[in-house]
Motif scaffolding. Structure first.
Motif, PDB file in Angstrom:
ATOM      1  N   SER A 330       0.809  -1.012   0.097  1.00  0.00           N
ATOM      2  CA  SER A 330       0.016   0.047   0.020  1.00  0.00           C
ATOM      3  C   SER A 330       0.939   1.063  -0.012  1.00  0.00           C
ATOM      4  N   ASN A 331       1.931   1.132   0.640  1.00  0.00           N
ATOM      5  CA  ASN A 331       2.930   2.382   0.347  1.00  0.00           C
ATOM      6  C   ASN A 331       4.229   1.823   0.671  1.00  0.00           C
ATOM      7  N   GLU A 332       5.302   2.900   0.523  1.00  0.00           N
ATOM      8  CA  GLU A 332       6.727   2.303   0.638  1.00  0.00           C
ATOM      9  C   GLU A 332       7.106   2.579   1.805  1.00  0.00           C
ATOM     10  N   PHE A 333       6.589   2.752   2.990  1.00  0.00           N
ATOM     11  CA  PHE A 333       7.144   3.003   4.087  1.00  0.00           C
ATOM     12  C   PHE A 333       7.528   1.677   4.782  1.00  0.00           C
ATOM     13  N   VAL A 334       8.629   1.591   5.405  1.00  0.00           N
ATOM     14  CA  VAL A 334       8.941   0.183   6.142  1.00  0.00           C
ATOM     15  C   VAL A 334       9.627   0.498   7.217  1.00  0.00           C
ATOM     16  N   ARG A 335       9.140   0.028   8.387  1.00  0.00           N
ATOM     17  CA  ARG A 335       9.748   0.262  10.064  1.00  0.00           C
ATOM     18  C   ARG A 335      10.495  -0.903  10.373  1.00  0.00           C
ATOM     19  N   LEU A 336      11.726  -0.560  10.994  1.00  0.00           N
ATOM     20  CA  LEU A 336      12.577  -1.575  11.347  1.00  0.00           C
ATOM     21  C   LEU A 336      12.878  -1.561  12.713  1.00  0.00           C
ATOM     22  N   ASP A 337      13.238  -2.388  13.519  1.00  0.00           N
ATOM     23  CA  ASP A 337      13.550  -2.293  14.878  1.00  0.00           C
ATOM     24  C   ASP A 337      14.594  -2.949  15.179  1.00  0.00           C
ATOM     25  N   ILE A 338      15.483  -2.346  16.125  1.00  0.00           N
ATOM     26  CA  ILE A 338      17.038  -3.011  16.652  1.00  0.00           C
ATOM     27  C   ILE A 338      16.795  -2.739  18.167  1.00  0.00           C
ATOM     28  N   PHE A 339      17.414  -3.704  18.748  1.00  0.00           N
ATOM     29  CA  PHE A 339      17.512  -3.944  20.208  1.00  0.00           C
ATOM     30  C   PHE A 339      18.909  -3.847  20.763  1.00  0.00           C
TER      31      PHE A 339
END
Length: 454
Positions: A330-339
């Motif tokens: 639906s869109n080009e936004f991608v969320r990434l998580d790091i710990f």
């Protein structure tokens, strides 16, 4: 049956003998040798001129670097056929001279040679428009044979000869001439269908209002319709009854439906993918261990190219039944998580602020969706955090941007004196008697066993 075949073969041999006898009788006339000599001399002159001018024109063509590709190809084809192009005007000039100075019958053979040379040159140049080599060769040789027979006035005899060669297939009688007509009709109609499909595909792909998946579906639908119509029209033009063909195709379809279930399933799944627009060329997806972007949508598979350059051909059925992660649906936004974790001696508020600033310093991290950092728990050796940030170019890779953010955190923590702890354990080996007594003394409330029985 054998007697009938023998009679037909004898008839074909007799017709061929009469034709060769007539041609041999005409070939021993005096002026025939003169015309053959003139034709050979003119052909040699055209050959020498073609070799002399062809090299110069080829060298001159190499200097034309700014020409379009189609113009370069056209010029190269003309240079390669320069001998025939020069021979045609020479032979017709000789025909004109002989007609003006002597009787027309004494230039009859040169007229035939001139017509044949002109036909061969025109067919050779026109056939270059056909890109498929096999189809181009079939069209070339077929057109040359037919034009040669037309110039020699043997088309009717040739048609009659092929019409006598028949094969009975139940209620249908197929002749060799019918097969030739079908081949010509199929070739012409398929070439026309291919030309129209290319034009249609170019116009459909240039339409920016259509989605990429709908473009692929429209192109394939147009190609299927054009090629199917070309085949049916060619069969109808020859005179084949399509009623029996419809029954036969239905029976074949049932058999193929049972034998090619997976293939049919992939074809239907491909149509569903194109219609529901769940994936399209350019989308970044992950299916199982495969992560990459869609290169092309095929009728049977989806081509996915990974970051390491590998191209996976995933069946369409797996794309429908499997759990596909579309990173850019639906869109080009991608969320990434790091710990990560820091020592208990560091201020958590300061750690969160420094982590957010470090992530914002990475080029691919979006500033419009600022990173956030939260505490997730108190571990055995550290305070645990999660840092979340957004990107818009997953095709550029995910591991590399995570690594860049981790490196920015490392540099920021070193500058601000924030330590990243690691687990530490103290190991004590209990092996001697004093060590046991010391251990028992350290646990006075420990219950001892009953005294031994004497």
């Amino acid at each position: 049956m054998q007697q009938d075949i023998f009679n037909r073969a004898a008839g074909y041999a007799l017709d061929l003998y009469h034709f060769l006898a007539v041609q041999a009788e005409a070939a021993f006339r005096p002026w025939v040798f003169y015309q053959i000599g003139i034709a050979v001399a003119l052909f040699g002159l055209a050959h020498l001129a073609g070799r002399a001018w062809g090299g110069r024109l080829h060298d001159r063509l190499r200097t034309r670097q700014g020409w379009p590709k189609w113009r370069m190809r056209t010029a190269l084809v003309l240079i390669r056929r320069l001998r025939g192009i020069l021979f045609v005007p020479l032979i017709w000039a000789a025909v004109w001279v002989l007609r003006e100075t002597t009787w027309p019958s004494r230039s009859f053979l040169l007229t035939i040679i001139g017509n044949l040379a002109l036909a061969w040159v025109v067919v050779g140049l026109a056939s270059r428009l056909i890109l498929n080599r096999v189809l181009r060769a079939v069209v070339q040789y077929g057109a040359w044979i037919w034009l040669t027979l037309s110039v020699l006035g043997q088309t009717e005899a040739f048609v009659a000869l092929l019409s006598r060669i028949t094969l009975d297939l139940g209620g249908l009688t197929v002749s060799a001439w019918m097969v030739v007509q079908a081949a010509v009709a199929v070739t012409i109609l398929l070439a026309a269908a291919r030309f129209l499909s290319r034009i249609s595909a170019a116009r459909i792909n240039s339409n920016e209002e259509m989605s990429p998946s709908m473009r692929v579906l429209s192109v394939k639908a147009v190609q299927l319709g054009l090629y199917g119509a070309a085949f049916l029209f060619s069969m109808k033009a020859v005179g084949v009854d399509l009623t029996g063909l419809a029954v036969l195709s239905g029976a074949i379809g049932v058999g193929l439906g049972f034998g090619l279930q997976k293939v049919v399933s992939n074809l239907v799944s491909g149509i569903i993918i194109l219609l529901d627009k769940s994936v399209k060329p350019g989308d970044v997806i992950s299916l199982g261990e495969t992560f990459g972007w869609i290169n092309a949508l095929g009728a049977r598979y989806v081509s996915v190219v990974t970051r390491d350059g590998r191209e996976y051909l995933i069946p369409n059925e797996d794309m429908i039944t499997g759990q596909v992660v579309n990173w850019s649906h639906s869109n080009e936004f991608v969320r990434l998580d790091i710990f990560f974790g820091t020592a208990y001696s560091n201020d958590p508020h300061e750690v969160r602020r420094i982590a957010v600033e470090a992530a914002q310093g990475v080029g691919r991290v979006l500033g419009s969706k600022p990173p956030v950092c939260h505490i997730t728990g108190f571990g055995d050796s550290s305070v645990d955090y999660i840092l979340r940030f957004w990107i818009t170019d997953p095709t550029g890779g995910l591991t590399n941007v995570r690594g860049a953010v981790y490196l920015a955190l490392w540099d920021a923590f070193r500058e601000n004196g924030i330590s990243i702890p690691f687990p530490q354990r103290e190991v004590r080996i209990l092996g001697s008697e004093p060590d046991r007594e010391e251990g028992e003394a350290a646990a006075p409330g420990r219950r001892r066993g009953p005294p031994p029985i004497s």
